[in-house]
Scaffold this motif. Structure first.
Motif, PDB file in Angstrom:
ATOM      1  N   ALA A  97      -8.987 -11.232 -11.278  1.00 22.46           N
ATOM      2  CA  ALA A  97      -8.864 -11.821 -10.097  1.00 22.46           C
ATOM      3  C   ALA A  97      -8.151 -11.603  -9.072  1.00 22.46           C
ATOM      4  O   ALA A  97      -8.336 -11.154  -7.943  1.00 22.46           O
ATOM      5  CB  ALA A  97      -9.192 -13.369 -10.199  1.00 22.46           C
ATOM      6  N   ILE A  98      -6.775 -11.753  -9.630  1.00 21.72           N
ATOM      7  CA  ILE A  98      -5.772 -11.351  -8.443  1.00 21.72           C
ATOM      8  C   ILE A  98      -5.792  -9.885  -7.930  1.00 21.72           C
ATOM      9  O   ILE A  98      -5.452  -9.719  -6.662  1.00 21.72           O
ATOM     10  CB  ILE A  98      -4.240 -11.706  -8.943  1.00 21.72           C
ATOM     11  N   TYR A  99      -6.144  -9.033  -8.876  1.00 25.76           N
ATOM     12  CA  TYR A  99      -5.837  -7.532  -8.636  1.00 25.76           C
ATOM     13  C   TYR A  99      -7.095  -7.221  -7.636  1.00 25.76           C
ATOM     14  O   TYR A  99      -6.896  -6.049  -6.988  1.00 25.76           O
ATOM     15  CB  TYR A  99      -5.820  -6.785  -9.850  1.00 25.76           C
ATOM     16  N   THR A 100      -8.142  -8.000  -7.763  1.00 22.40           N
ATOM     17  CA  THR A 100      -9.430  -7.557  -6.906  1.00 22.40           C
ATOM     18  C   THR A 100      -9.603  -8.143  -5.576  1.00 22.40           C
ATOM     19  O   THR A 100     -10.499  -8.047  -5.080  1.00 22.40           O
ATOM     20  CB  THR A 100     -10.469  -7.520  -7.646  1.00 22.40           C
ATOM     21  N   GLU A 101      -8.954  -9.458  -5.473  1.00 22.37           N
ATOM     22  CA  GLU A 101      -9.503 -10.466  -4.484  1.00 22.37           C
ATOM     23  C   GLU A 101      -9.050  -9.949  -3.064  1.00 22.37           C
ATOM     24  O   GLU A 101      -8.136  -9.111  -2.798  1.00 22.37           O
ATOM     25  CB  GLU A 101      -8.671 -11.702  -4.694  1.00 22.37           C
ATOM     26  N   ASP A 102      -9.773 -10.136  -2.110  1.00 20.20           N
ATOM     27  CA  ASP A 102      -9.533 -10.021  -0.820  1.00 20.20           C
ATOM     28  C   ASP A 102      -8.189 -10.632  -0.061  1.00 20.20           C
ATOM     29  O   ASP A 102      -7.679 -11.607  -0.804  1.00 20.20           O
ATOM     30  CB  ASP A 102     -10.543 -10.074   0.281  1.00 20.20           C
ATOM     31  N   GLY A 103      -7.695 -10.264   0.930  1.00 22.72           N
ATOM     32  CA  GLY A 103      -6.677 -10.932   1.540  1.00 22.72           C
ATOM     33  C   GLY A 103      -5.263 -10.056   1.217  1.00 22.72           C
ATOM     34  O   GLY A 103      -4.148 -10.608   1.842  1.00 22.72           O
ATOM     35  N   HIS A 104      -5.221  -9.258   0.299  1.00 20.34           N
ATOM     36  CA  HIS A 104      -4.069  -8.540  -0.006  1.00 20.34           C
ATOM     37  C   HIS A 104      -4.469  -7.262  -0.751  1.00 20.34           C
ATOM     38  O   HIS A 104      -5.295  -7.106  -1.289  1.00 20.34           O
ATOM     39  CB  HIS A 104      -3.165  -9.425  -0.639  1.00 20.34           C
ATOM     40  N   PRO A 105      -3.240  -6.373  -0.787  1.00 17.80           N
ATOM     41  CA  PRO A 105      -3.726  -5.136  -1.517  1.00 17.80           C
ATOM     42  C   PRO A 105      -4.161  -5.550  -3.183  1.00 17.80           C
ATOM     43  O   PRO A 105      -3.663  -6.373  -3.361  1.00 17.80           O
ATOM     44  CB  PRO A 105      -2.240  -4.353  -1.441  1.00 17.80           C
ATOM     45  N   HIS A 106      -4.544  -4.535  -3.400  1.00 19.91           N
ATOM     46  CA  HIS A 106      -5.124  -4.507  -4.971  1.00 19.91           C
ATOM     47  C   HIS A 106      -3.951  -3.958  -5.819  1.00 19.91           C
ATOM     48  O   HIS A 106      -3.231  -3.436  -5.384  1.00 19.91           O
ATOM     49  CB  HIS A 106      -6.292  -3.802  -5.112  1.00 19.91           C
ATOM     50  N   GLY A 107      -4.204  -4.757  -6.964  1.00 21.28           N
ATOM     51  CA  GLY A 107      -3.307  -4.280  -8.068  1.00 21.28           C
ATOM     52  C   GLY A 107      -2.431  -4.995  -8.241  1.00 21.28           C
ATOM     53  O   GLY A 107      -2.132  -6.259  -7.397  1.00 21.28           O
ATOM     54  N   CYS A 108      -1.078  -4.832  -8.807  1.00 19.02           N
ATOM     55  CA  CYS A 108      -0.059  -5.687  -8.930  1.00 19.02           C
ATOM     56  C   CYS A 108       1.291  -5.117  -8.044  1.00 19.02           C
ATOM     57  O   CYS A 108       1.547  -3.811  -8.325  1.00 19.02           O
ATOM     58  CB  CYS A 108       0.576  -5.845 -10.579  1.00 19.02           C
ATOM     59  N   LEU A 109       1.801  -5.716  -7.377  1.00 17.04           N
ATOM     60  CA  LEU A 109       2.945  -5.562  -6.605  1.00 17.04           C
ATOM     61  C   LEU A 109       4.077  -4.683  -7.428  1.00 17.04           C
ATOM     62  O   LEU A 109       4.630  -3.693  -7.233  1.00 17.04           O
ATOM     63  CB  LEU A 109       3.540  -6.329  -5.903  1.00 17.04           C
ATOM     64  N   VAL A 110       4.554  -5.505  -8.719  1.00 18.87           N
ATOM     65  CA  VAL A 110       5.518  -4.963  -9.473  1.00 18.87           C
ATOM     66  C   VAL A 110       5.380  -3.682 -10.086  1.00 18.87           C
ATOM     67  O   VAL A 110       5.947  -2.561 -10.097  1.00 18.87           O
ATOM     68  CB  VAL A 110       5.641  -6.046 -10.455  1.00 18.87           C
ATOM     69  N   ILE A 111       3.824  -3.495 -10.692  1.00 22.15           N
ATOM     70  CA  ILE A 111       3.570  -2.273 -11.328  1.00 22.15           C
ATOM     71  C   ILE A 111       3.736  -1.228 -10.008  1.00 22.15           C
ATOM     72  O   ILE A 111       4.187  -0.120 -10.378  1.00 22.15           O
ATOM     73  CB  ILE A 111       2.371  -2.443 -11.857  1.00 22.15           C
ATOM     74  N   HIS A 112       2.814  -1.426  -9.154  1.00 18.32           N
ATOM     75  CA  HIS A 112       2.612  -0.543  -8.120  1.00 18.32           C
ATOM     76  C   HIS A 112       4.274   0.061  -7.467  1.00 18.32           C
ATOM     77  O   HIS A 112       4.335   1.100  -7.330  1.00 18.32           O
ATOM     78  CB  HIS A 112       1.739  -0.918  -6.882  1.00 18.32           C
ATOM     79  N   ALA A 113       5.019  -1.024  -7.115  1.00 18.91           N
ATOM     80  CA  ALA A 113       6.281  -0.440  -6.529  1.00 18.91           C
ATOM     81  C   ALA A 113       7.145   0.467  -7.628  1.00 18.91           C
ATOM     82  O   ALA A 113       7.896   1.024  -7.169  1.00 18.91           O
ATOM     83  CB  ALA A 113       7.084  -1.929  -6.360  1.00 18.91           C
ATOM     84  N   ALA A 114       6.962   0.120  -8.849  1.00 15.66           N
ATOM     85  CA  ALA A 114       7.683   0.784  -9.856  1.00 15.66           C
ATOM     86  C   ALA A 114       7.062   1.981  -9.980  1.00 15.66           C
ATOM     87  O   ALA A 114       7.811   3.155 -10.217  1.00 15.66           O
ATOM     88  CB  ALA A 114       7.827   0.030 -11.337  1.00 15.66           C
ATOM     89  N   THR A 115       5.806   2.403  -9.930  1.00 11.79           N
ATOM     90  CA  THR A 115       5.327   3.888 -10.000  1.00 11.79           C
ATOM     91  C   THR A 115       5.566   4.704  -8.542  1.00 11.79           C
ATOM     92  O   THR A 115       5.713   5.803  -8.790  1.00 11.79           O
ATOM     93  CB  THR A 115       3.850   3.842 -10.219  1.00 11.79           C
ATOM     94  N   ASN A 116       6.181   4.026  -7.445  1.00 11.47           N
ATOM     95  CA  ASN A 116       6.344   4.587  -6.494  1.00 11.47           C
ATOM     96  C   ASN A 116       7.993   4.448  -5.785  1.00 11.47           C
ATOM     97  O   ASN A 116       8.288   4.067  -4.784  1.00 11.47           O
ATOM     98  CB  ASN A 116       5.384   4.108  -5.209  1.00 11.47           C
ATOM     99  N   CYS A 117       8.825   4.337  -6.965  1.00 12.94           N
ATOM    100  CA  CYS A 117      10.196   3.979  -6.657  1.00 12.94           C
ATOM    101  C   CYS A 117      11.063   5.096  -7.249  1.00 12.94           C
ATOM    102  O   CYS A 117      11.079   5.495  -8.521  1.00 12.94           O
ATOM    103  CB  CYS A 117      10.207   2.754  -7.428  1.00 12.94           C
TER     104      CYS A 117
END
Length: 197
Positions: A97-117
């Protein structure tokens, strides 16, 4: 002749700025988000950014803390559910639900930030956070083995890593366009791999 009085300058809304920073890091990751991106998103100059939040790394650390308080899919489930299996299932469905809800980017901030760090210090801090989550999963699984809720031959570390891998995969899938029903199906299907099911 009366002189016009200037209106008071608008006060800086730190919470609103922090929310904008959270969304910016969530969308682009840590490394790809520049100070210029942050000042543009927050509508302030670099000196004001540094005065309010310190440097980019310090701001990101605060963003991660706020993200964890607001969007952590697992902490409440592990505190409230009677078994590790029920807690992980609830966590995965909440993550969907969190990863797909509207109003913010999709996915997990911590996981996404780590893959682009590319910053070792920040990458290391994010890795520690993920490893702490896996360790807490394993502890709960170990407790269920001790009480007989899971079979005695269950490998708590492997099962905890499996849950973490599903969570990370769901995050990436949501960024690739998977919807809520898609991820809920993954969450439900993943539970079939649990011992005793």
């Amino acid at each position: 002749m009366a002189t016009k009085q200037r209106g008071r300058p608008r006060s800086f809304d730190r919470e609103a700025a922090l929310e904008k920073a959270l969304h910016t890091f969530w969308e682009h990751g840590y490394e790809a988000t520049s100070v210029a991106d942050l000042t543009r998103a927050l509508g302030i100059g670099a000196p004001s950014l540094y005065a309010a939040f310190g440097d980019k790394k310090t701001l990101f650390e605060e963003v991660v803390r706020v993200y964890g308080e607001r969007y952590d899919a697992g902490a409440r489930a592990f505190a409230e559910e009677p078994t590790a299996r029920a807690a992980v299932h609830r966590m995965l469905r909440r993550a969907a639900a969190i990863y797909t809800e509207d109003g913010h980017p999709h996915g997990c901030l911590v996981i996404h930030a780590a893959t682009n760090c590319a910053t070792p210090e920040v990458e290391g801090a994010l890795r520690e956070r993920r490893e702490a989550n896996i360790a807490s999963f394993a502890d709960r699984i170990r407790s269920d083995v001790a009480t007989g809720a899971l079979p005695a031959d269950t490998d708590p570390e492997a099962l905890a890593r499996y849950a973490g891998a599903v969570l990370q995969g769901m995050s990436q899938q949501s960024r690739d366009g998977a919807g809520l029903r898609d991820l809920e199906a993954v969450a439900d299907l993943s539970m079939r791999a649990w011992p005793g099911t």
